[in-house]
Enzyme design. Sequence first.
Site, PDB file in Angstrom:
ATOM      1  N   TYR A 135      19.204  74.041  18.424  1.00 22.25           N
ATOM      2  CA  TYR A 135      19.934  74.817  17.283  1.00 22.25           C
ATOM      3  C   TYR A 135      20.121  76.232  17.933  1.00 22.25           C
ATOM      4  O   TYR A 135      19.694  77.331  17.368  1.00 22.25           O
ATOM      5  CB  TYR A 135      19.020  74.739  16.055  1.00 22.25           C
ATOM      6  CG  TYR A 135      19.015  73.532  15.271  1.00 22.25           C
ATOM      7  CD1 TYR A 135      19.611  72.288  15.946  1.00 22.25           C
ATOM      8  CD2 TYR A 135      18.741  73.480  14.046  1.00 22.25           C
ATOM      9  CE1 TYR A 135      19.719  71.241  15.354  1.00 22.25           C
ATOM     10  CE2 TYR A 135      18.679  72.193  13.513  1.00 22.25           C
ATOM     11  CZ  TYR A 135      18.935  71.117  13.924  1.00 22.25           C
ATOM     12  OH  TYR A 135      18.947  69.826  13.454  1.00 22.25           O
ATOM     13  N   LYS A 185      12.665  62.648  24.923  1.00 25.04           N
ATOM     14  CA  LYS A 185      13.707  61.743  25.232  1.00 25.04           C
ATOM     15  C   LYS A 185      14.267  62.193  26.814  1.00 25.04           C
ATOM     16  O   LYS A 185      15.220  62.356  27.004  1.00 25.04           O
ATOM     17  CB  LYS A 185      15.116  62.132  24.385  1.00 25.04           C
ATOM     18  CG  LYS A 185      15.982  60.893  24.570  1.00 25.04           C
ATOM     19  CD  LYS A 185      15.508  59.533  24.185  1.00 25.04           C
ATOM     20  CE  LYS A 185      16.455  58.477  24.690  1.00 25.04           C
ATOM     21  NZ  LYS A 185      16.187  57.063  24.435  1.00 25.04           N
ATOM     22  N   ASP A 218      13.672  57.778  19.874  1.00 21.37           N
ATOM     23  CA  ASP A 218      14.238  56.540  19.313  1.00 21.37           C
ATOM     24  C   ASP A 218      13.081  55.524  19.045  1.00 21.37           C
ATOM     25  O   ASP A 218      12.811  55.062  17.583  1.00 21.37           O
ATOM     26  CB  ASP A 218      15.292  55.888  20.071  1.00 21.37           C
ATOM     27  CG  ASP A 218      14.727  55.813  21.650  1.00 21.37           C
ATOM     28  OD1 ASP A 218      13.894  56.391  22.111  1.00 21.37           O
ATOM     29  OD2 ASP A 218      15.468  54.956  22.434  1.00 21.37           O
ATOM     30  N   ASP A 242      13.680  68.314  12.891  1.00 23.38           N
ATOM     31  CA  ASP A 242      14.463  68.314  11.799  1.00 23.38           C
ATOM     32  C   ASP A 242      14.601  66.848  11.095  1.00 23.38           C
ATOM     33  O   ASP A 242      14.366  66.413   9.900  1.00 23.38           O
ATOM     34  CB  ASP A 242      15.827  68.731  12.045  1.00 23.38           C
ATOM     35  CG  ASP A 242      16.517  69.203  10.741  1.00 23.38           C
ATOM     36  OD1 ASP A 242      16.007  69.011   9.669  1.00 23.38           O
ATOM     37  OD2 ASP A 242      17.878  69.380  10.862  1.00 23.38           O
ATOM     38  N   ASP A 246      12.453  64.668   7.871  1.00 20.83           N
ATOM     39  CA  ASP A 246      13.025  64.097   6.602  1.00 20.83           C
ATOM     40  C   ASP A 246      12.952  62.596   6.560  1.00 20.83           C
ATOM     41  O   ASP A 246      12.530  61.981   5.534  1.00 20.83           O
ATOM     42  CB  ASP A 246      14.633  64.289   6.744  1.00 20.83           C
ATOM     43  CG  ASP A 246      15.112  65.732   5.855  1.00 20.83           C
ATOM     44  OD1 ASP A 246      14.126  66.472   6.148  1.00 20.83           O
ATOM     45  OD2 ASP A 246      16.053  65.603   5.508  1.00 20.83           O
TER      46      ASP A 246
END
Length: 350
Positions: A135, A185, A218, A242, A246
Amino acid sequence: MSAQRIAVIPGDGIGVEVVDAARSVLDAVCARHGISLEYRMFDWSCQRFEREGTMMPDDGIETLREFDAIFLGAVGWAGVPDHVSLWGLLIPIRRAFRQYVNLRPIKVFTGVRSPLRDAEDVDFVVVRENVEGEYSEVGGRLNRGFPDELAVQESVFTRVGVSRIADFAFDLAMSRRKYVTSATKSNGIVHTLPFWDEVVAERAAHYPEVRLDSEHIDALAAKFVLQPQRFDVVVASNLFGDILSDLAAAVAGSIGIAPSANLDPTKQNPSMFEPVHGSAPDIAGRGIANPIGAVWSAALMLDHLGHPGAAEDVMTAVTATLADPDTRTADLGGTASTAEVTAALIAALP
Ligand code: NAI
Ligand code: MG
């Protein structure tokens, strides 16, 4: 100790209702523990935006700087685009006050139904890097409107940034089950995430008692659903954190109970505490919002301000209130109002 000063920003919609509820619980628990908190209310919100053209005054950040903590409800309302409410208030606060940790505890309480079949004993914390990573504002767009239009956005990972978020996660794990999972990743993203892995492993060497696993994002997302019990502390970059937080909140059953903290662990700047949910225009004004996300956030605030005993009492009350079907709000399948849950929380304080 002189009073600790709290800036309260109820915001919009149910933000106002749940902040009110959390204030009542804070008043009750602080009275019992002899804690003195002094509150100042700020009407910064989408309503203010419609009246005055900005979410907060120009000197808003400077005003907040004087406080020990910021307690926020939620912002967002029809007529004001969501990116305006977000970039006009929340993001400037997180960045100006170097709140580099976003903390999202996840717990499946007795009485709360998880969408997963076997979700007992889920109890972990997602530690999200909150100021750098994916971000970043570095990048731009070229050739707007032409067929060769393009957009570039750079991820920014720094040694300082990765080290401090890793240290926070390892310190937290030392007070829990001593197990950190790092989201990565590095098989696909070949520069930034191998660097993340390297720095996290370097920091891990300073915490020999803590076990560290690195998992690709993943596979990790799948394990959040298949084996959520295995996690203790999960540390992740801004974007990965983020999404994971959630997902984890969904595993825990209701967005109405999920808390969060945006922390500057150095305590040089105020930290901000807020429920995960938004302003919920669909139920605002009806007195049925679940106040527990805000109340749990208030417990995180008490802990950060140096009152772990009071924080623990609030969590004891939360656990008892959720366990009783008569004191659950509609999002949890109950019929209790915000006010009834709040009264039950206060009555259940040890
Ligand atoms: P939301 O979290 O406000 O609502 C999603 C759904 O969950 C709704 O059906 C709502 O009724 C329910 N819900 C949320 N909190 C609840 C509670 N405490 N008790 C019972 N039910 C609850 O998310 P949504 O609808 O996507 O966004 C609404 C507005 O809130 C938007 O303007 C959005 O930008 C803003 N928002 C603000 C946030 C913040 O201030 N940090 C975070 C998320 C959204
Ligand atoms: Mg989010």
